[in-house]
Design an enzyme around this catalytic site. Sequence first.
Site, mmCIF file in Angstrom:
data_model
loop_
_atom_site.group_PDB
_atom_site.id
_atom_site.type_symbol
_atom_site.label_atom_id
_atom_site.label_comp_id
_atom_site.label_asym_id
_atom_site.label_seq_id
_atom_site.Cartn_x
_atom_site.Cartn_y
_atom_site.Cartn_z
ATOM 1 N N LYS A 99 0.841 -1.191 0.214
ATOM 2 C CA LYS A 99 -0.074 0.021 0.014
ATOM 3 C C LYS A 99 0.968 1.281 -0.067
ATOM 4 O O LYS A 99 2.029 1.277 0.557
ATOM 5 C CB LYS A 99 -1.107 -0.102 1.424
ATOM 6 C CG LYS A 99 -2.082 0.886 1.254
ATOM 7 C CD LYS A 99 -2.704 1.010 2.632
ATOM 8 C CE LYS A 99 -4.089 1.708 2.804
ATOM 9 N NZ LYS A 99 -4.876 1.326 3.856
ATOM 10 N N SER A 175 -9.552 1.416 2.746
ATOM 11 C CA SER A 175 -8.957 2.245 2.138
ATOM 12 C C SER A 175 -7.791 1.795 1.298
ATOM 13 O O SER A 175 -7.269 2.352 0.545
ATOM 14 C CB SER A 175 -8.238 3.016 3.120
ATOM 15 O OG SER A 175 -7.357 2.669 3.993
ATOM 16 N N SER A 199 -10.208 -1.543 6.655
ATOM 17 C CA SER A 199 -9.636 -0.931 5.294
ATOM 18 C C SER A 199 -8.905 -2.302 4.531
ATOM 19 O O SER A 199 -8.445 -2.213 3.488
ATOM 20 C CB SER A 199 -8.650 0.230 5.672
ATOM 21 O OG SER A 199 -9.227 1.120 5.636
#
Length: 469
Positions: A99, A175, A199
């Site tokens: 990420k 997310s 997330s």
Amino acid sequence: MRWTSSGRNRLAPAWLPLRFRRRHDKPDRNDLRQGTASMESVRERLDQILARLAARADRETVFSRLYPEAARTAADAADARRKAGVSLGPLDGRIVSIKDLFDVAGEPTLAGSRLRASAPPAARDALVVARLRRAGAVILGKTAMTEFAFTAIGDNPHYGTPHNAADASRIPGGSSSGAGVSVAEGTSEISIGSDTGGSVRIPAALNGVVGFKPTARRVPLSGAFPLSFTLDSIGPLARSVADCAIADAVMAGEEWSGLPAASLAGLRIGVPRGRLFEHMEDGIAAAFDLCLRDLERAGAHVTETGMDDLLSEMRTATRHASIAALEGAEVHADWLAKGAAAPVDPHVSGPLARAAQVLAPVYIRAMRRRAELVAVMDERLAGFDLLALPTVPVFAPNIEAMADDEKLRERTEGLLLRNTQMANQFDLGAISLPMPGTDLPAGLMLVARHGRDHRLLAMAAAVEALLAG
């Protein structure tokens, strides 16, 4: 997307939507989307992925940066080790993405924000990234995310929004939006995300892959751009529980000894009916009930239990602002002080700005009450091995609908976070498994008591095998 240290292209994906597998579909062993390494060389698998990404480079939304040369070097080294009969462990040669909030030495960590473009370059890799490299993982690139890991929809107005892997017209979930899509479409074998309120598990559920949130702070946060120091967890997304468990062990600094066998016979499963089952789409409710019947036929003891009282108490404790917003407001205090001058998504800046106005005594009381509720929850779960519930109560909504209807967006975000955030708020471990029997991806979430991560993964692997049978 950045292929080198310079240049970024705006995004929008080109791959074809995938059909979500039904309960009895057999996996194609030659399918690149499968999470296990094939007999192909690591370099061959990597080159296939890089070719796919090169073909859509001018409309890329899933990756924010790629490291093709470094990845080729790592892949060649893994192949050379395999040829010599040497292995660094079960992650050696696996193609992994991270990420865009994990530090990589020599470049700024954007965390999905234009505000971070001028940040100082990271001095060193995040600790989990360093551990992945030492374990032989081939770090392909950084995946897209919502700005500062805030919001669950998965959109990003600055760098573009990844499109759901099952239906490109739908949201990816956030997310860790790019992470979920990348694993589901096969451009990563494993992707590393962060989970503050769901997330990792939300994009896993909406894209049809496995997503694991370990107990908070078991995996070190050093070098990961923070949202909430209390709630942040680092977790993997993959095509199987086993791949998640391997990545989790490496990041936690543990020696991998394999997943122990876990029997479903006699397993005590609690189903927290009530608020967490409200406003659920019929297809998800029906698929969940089928999963429960399968578990009961396998010998598990399924019992309905209540926790609406604890959920109400937590909501009361955090009524002024969520813990994530309160702690995020401290992380972002400098640019929040500048007000409208900061070029930040209003869906992010708004909640953070409101939380910044909450007085310190209110935050302290909220955290004290949370600690009390965490202890009560742990005691209540003592009679269960697992809680089981749908990861999210809805299928992925349409992207355009979210953009055109602010009330719908707000309602959807609340539903996406409602079930998953319970695990963060009460300091529990949780995993989302693809739930069979639906036309679009949906997730089955299994939740275990604080610190029972290894046991949770073993039980999840057994449930995974049952649902695939």
